[in-house]
Design an enzyme around this catalytic site. Structure first.
Site, PDB file in Angstrom:
ATOM      1  CE1 TYR A  55      -4.192   1.555   0.251  1.00 52.63           C
ATOM      2  CE2 TYR A  55      -3.420   2.804   1.524  1.00 52.63           C
ATOM      3  CZ  TYR A  55      -4.614   2.455   1.234  1.00 52.63           C
ATOM      4  OH  TYR A  55      -5.459   3.757   1.189  1.00 52.63           O
ATOM      5  CG  ASN A 171     -22.016  -5.841  -5.455  1.00 50.22           C
ATOM      6  OD1 ASN A 171     -22.083  -5.402  -6.247  1.00 50.22           O
ATOM      7  ND2 ASN A 171     -22.554  -6.791  -4.996  1.00 50.22           N
ATOM      8  CB  SER A 172     -18.783  -2.523  -3.972  1.00 45.54           C
ATOM      9  OG  SER A 172     -18.770  -0.890  -4.054  1.00 45.54           O
ATOM     10  CB  VAL A 174     -17.560   2.845  -2.257  1.00 46.40           C
ATOM     11  CG1 VAL A 174     -17.652   3.662  -3.349  1.00 46.40           C
ATOM     12  CG2 VAL A 174     -16.077   2.517  -2.018  1.00 46.40           C
ATOM     13  CE1 TYR A 266     -16.154   3.899  -7.356  1.00 44.19           C
ATOM     14  CE2 TYR A 266     -14.997   2.949  -5.005  1.00 44.19           C
ATOM     15  CZ  TYR A 266     -16.020   2.870  -6.349  1.00 44.19           C
ATOM     16  OH  TYR A 266     -17.304   2.274  -6.121  1.00 44.19           O
TER      17      TYR A 266
HETATM   18  P1  NDP Z   1     -16.989  -3.836  -0.945  1.00 46.16           P
HETATM   19  O1  NDP Z   1     -15.964  -5.011  -0.436  1.00 46.16           O
HETATM   20  O2  NDP Z   1     -17.987  -3.790  -0.442  1.00 46.16           O
HETATM   21  O3  NDP Z   1     -17.165  -4.232  -2.515  1.00 46.16           O
HETATM   22  C1  NDP Z   1     -16.705  -5.074  -3.404  1.00 46.16           C
HETATM   23  C2  NDP Z   1     -16.884  -4.420  -4.733  1.00 46.16           C
HETATM   24  O4  NDP Z   1     -16.266  -5.488  -6.012  1.00 46.16           O
HETATM   25  C3  NDP Z   1     -18.372  -5.173  -4.347  1.00 46.16           C
HETATM   26  O5  NDP Z   1     -19.295  -5.061  -5.893  1.00 46.16           O
HETATM   27  C4  NDP Z   1     -17.916  -6.867  -5.440  1.00 46.16           C
HETATM   28  O6  NDP Z   1     -19.035  -7.291  -6.350  1.00 46.16           O
HETATM   29  C5  NDP Z   1     -16.633  -5.973  -6.129  1.00 46.16           C
HETATM   30  N1  NDP Z   1     -15.542  -7.924  -6.881  1.00 46.16           N
HETATM   31  C6  NDP Z   1     -15.065  -8.451  -6.153  1.00 46.16           C
HETATM   32  N2  NDP Z   1     -14.168  -9.305  -7.074  1.00 46.16           N
HETATM   33  C7  NDP Z   1     -14.701  -8.267  -8.417  1.00 46.16           C
HETATM   34  C8  NDP Z   1     -13.788  -9.037  -9.069  1.00 46.16           C
HETATM   35  N3  NDP Z   1     -12.961  -9.952  -9.624  1.00 46.16           N
HETATM   36  N4  NDP Z   1     -14.376  -8.129 -10.604  1.00 46.16           N
HETATM   37  C9  NDP Z   1     -15.396  -7.520  -9.941  1.00 46.16           C
HETATM   38  N5  NDP Z   1     -16.111  -6.915  -8.990  1.00 46.16           N
HETATM   39  C10 NDP Z   1     -15.503  -7.647  -8.162  1.00 46.16           C
HETATM   40  O7  NDP Z   1     -15.537  -2.631  -0.910  1.00 46.16           O
HETATM   41  P2  NDP Z   1     -15.292  -1.445  -1.218  1.00 46.16           P
HETATM   42  O8  NDP Z   1     -16.799  -1.314  -1.652  1.00 46.16           O
HETATM   43  O9  NDP Z   1     -15.222  -1.450   0.933  1.00 46.16           O
HETATM   44  O10 NDP Z   1     -14.551  -1.212  -1.658  1.00 46.16           O
HETATM   45  C11 NDP Z   1     -14.264  -1.060  -3.069  1.00 46.16           C
HETATM   46  C12 NDP Z   1     -12.899  -0.922  -3.332  1.00 46.16           C
HETATM   47  O11 NDP Z   1     -12.743   0.693  -3.550  1.00 46.16           O
HETATM   48  C13 NDP Z   1     -11.475  -1.664  -3.228  1.00 46.16           C
HETATM   49  O12 NDP Z   1     -10.781  -2.073  -4.029  1.00 46.16           O
HETATM   50  C14 NDP Z   1     -11.369  -0.579  -1.957  1.00 46.16           C
HETATM   51  O13 NDP Z   1     -10.147  -0.506  -2.264  1.00 46.16           O
HETATM   52  C15 NDP Z   1     -11.682   0.739  -2.966  1.00 46.16           C
HETATM   53  N6  NDP Z   1     -11.690   2.101  -2.147  1.00 46.16           N
HETATM   54  C16 NDP Z   1     -11.110   3.411  -2.439  1.00 46.16           C
HETATM   55  C17 NDP Z   1     -11.031   4.166  -1.708  1.00 46.16           C
HETATM   56  C18 NDP Z   1     -10.264   5.455  -2.630  1.00 46.16           C
HETATM   57  O14 NDP Z   1     -10.286   6.233  -1.659  1.00 46.16           O
HETATM   58  N7  NDP Z   1      -9.633   5.353  -3.489  1.00 46.16           N
HETATM   59  C19 NDP Z   1     -11.708   4.273  -0.788  1.00 46.16           C
HETATM   60  C20 NDP Z   1     -12.342   3.111  -0.355  1.00 46.16           C
HETATM   61  C21 NDP Z   1     -12.516   1.509  -1.178  1.00 46.16           C
HETATM   62  P3  NDP Z   1     -19.418  -8.817  -6.378  1.00 46.16           P
HETATM   63  O15 NDP Z   1     -20.863  -8.239  -5.465  1.00 46.16           O
HETATM   64  O16 NDP Z   1     -20.261  -9.095  -7.500  1.00 46.16           O
HETATM   65  O17 NDP Z   1     -18.649 -10.217  -6.104  1.00 46.16           O
END
Ligand code: NDP
Length: 356
Positions: A55, A171-172, A174, A266
């Site tokens: 990181y 659905n994440s 964020v 992001y």
């Molecule tokens: P979550 O764990 O809540 O959500 C993860 C998401 O990613 C789900 O929608 C999931 O969908 C999807 N996903 C997982 N694996 C894959 C894949 N191989 N291909 C496509 N989609 C996938 O995560 P957060 O909301 O906490 O964070 C999401 C991202 O944003 C992370 O990468 C995190 O590091 C980043 N982030 C960045 C920030 C910034 O300031 N830049 C701040 C906060 C977060 P599914 O249900 O289909 O598995």
């Protein structure tokens, strides 16, 4: 005397191998420091990357108590704590105030901390109890996901009520915050999610949350979907696209942006690079940006951050921005090690949160 405990590490590696339980005597307050007791802290994907040494923010190695001979880094970056003692000269915090961390990399997987007030940021309305509708889980997870959604909706395009925003990873955590904040601000959202057998459940969940439309990644590239989305948005093509995923999903999404649109990346959940047709830059003048909430907090003042937190707390106390899905992690060495190892993949059960 308070005995504190923390999950610490002194070298990078697989979390369960390098994380250790550390018990120590909490330093007393000095005239200019405060003592806080942590209430709850989540395990975020970035916490795991940080322990792996992958990181861009490096951990702070420090002596946690006078008895320690070794420099240790405390895991975790986000959390909520309550002030339990203040030094004589401290003016900006008082006992009972709830605080979040002022900076990324502070180390929140610990029961207590003593430090200068500059380490902490007051949570709005915590003194007058106005945030009592806001749960501990919401407070513990406020600074990363909701603030990321808030900034991305505010800082790149001047949006007006009725405007469309398109995002993938809908659905994440964020993505869900984007849906709720957008709804509260009168914006419409097109939310791309990965297809799955029970897609209708997810579609309903997100629509209940306030999503205007939900589209699967498989459908996004199809001809019929182009026509469908066109029928939704008419002349008002989205001018803001939020990219959590990268790869094909991101390329397909970029094609839906209107002229002069802004595409903000992001996350990179698919781990695939972003590939962009030159026509989007040449003929549609779309610009591509990144957003990182840690950097935002670093370069903006505490006052600006406080104002954002105030808005977010308001949305939460009005019930417009809900709790993320979450599961409780027990505060003991084995539970922490297992949970942190799963910290990137444990999405299905919701955000893992330690309650102290
Ligand atoms: P979550 O764990 O809540 O959500 C993860 C998401 O990613 C789900 O929608 C999931 O969908 C999807 N996903 C997982 N694996 C894959 C894949 N191989 N291909 C496509 N989609 C996938 O995560 P957060 O909301 O906490 O964070 C999401 C991202 O944003 C992370 O990468 C995190 O590091 C980043 N982030 C960045 C920030 C910034 O300031 N830049 C701040 C906060 C977060 P599914 O249900 O289909 O598995």
């Amino acid at each position: 005397d308070i005995t504190a405990s923390a999950m610490v590490y002194s070298e990078y590696g697989q979390p369960s191998q390098v994380l250790k339980w550390h018990s120590y005597r909490l330093p007393a307050v000095t005239p200019t420091t405060v003592q806080v007791k942590f209430l709850a802290s989540p395990i975020n994907p970035a916490d795991v990357n940080m322990i792996q040494g992958a990181y861009p923010i490096k951990p702070t190695y420090q002596k946690l108590s006078l008895d320690d001979d070794k420099l240790l880094a405390v895991g975790g970056n986000e959390g909520v704590a309550q002030v339990i003692a203040v030094g004589d000269q401290v003016q900006d915090l008082k006992v009972g105030d709830q605080v979040v961390m002022a900076n990324t990399g502070y180390g929140t997987w610990r029961t207590h901390a003593t430090g200068p007030t500059s380490d902490f940021q007051l949570l709005p309305s915590s003194s007058d109890n106005n945030n009592k509708n806001v749960s501990m889980i919401q407070k513990a997870t406020i600074t990363v996901n909701p603030c990321t959604a808030y900034r991305m909706l505010k800082d790149f395009v001047q949006l007006s009520r009725g405007d469309y925003v398109i995002q993938n990873g809908g659905n994440s955590a964020v993505g869900q915050a984007v849906i709720e904040i957008a709804k509260a601000w009168g914006l419409k959202t097109i939310n791309v999610v990965r297809n799955r057998p029970d897609i209708d459940n997810l579609r309903k969940e997100l629509t209940d949350l306030g999503a205007t439309h939900v589209v699967t990644d498989e459908d996004l590239g199809k001809h019929e979907t182009r026509a469908l989305i066109k029928s939704w948005v008419g002349k008002g093509k989205p001018l803001l696209g939020l990219n959590c995923v990268g790869g094909k999903s991101a390329t397909d999404m970029a094609r839906y942006l209107g002229e002069n649109g802004q595409f903000v990346t992001y996350g990179a959940m698919s781990r695939k690079p972003l590939s962009l047709p030159a026509s989007l830059l040449i003929f549609k003048n779309i610009s591509f940006h990144g957003f990182w909430v840690s950097k935002w907090a670093e370069v903006h003042s505490k006052e600006e951050r406080y104002q954002m937190l105030e808005d977010v707390v308001d949305l939460m106390s009005q019930g417009k921005l809900g709790e993320p899905k979450w599961t409780q992690v027990k505060w003991d060495e084995e539970s922490m090690k297992t949970s942190v190892d799963q910290g990137i993949s444990a999405f299905a059960g919701g955000k893992q949160v330690v309650i102290f």
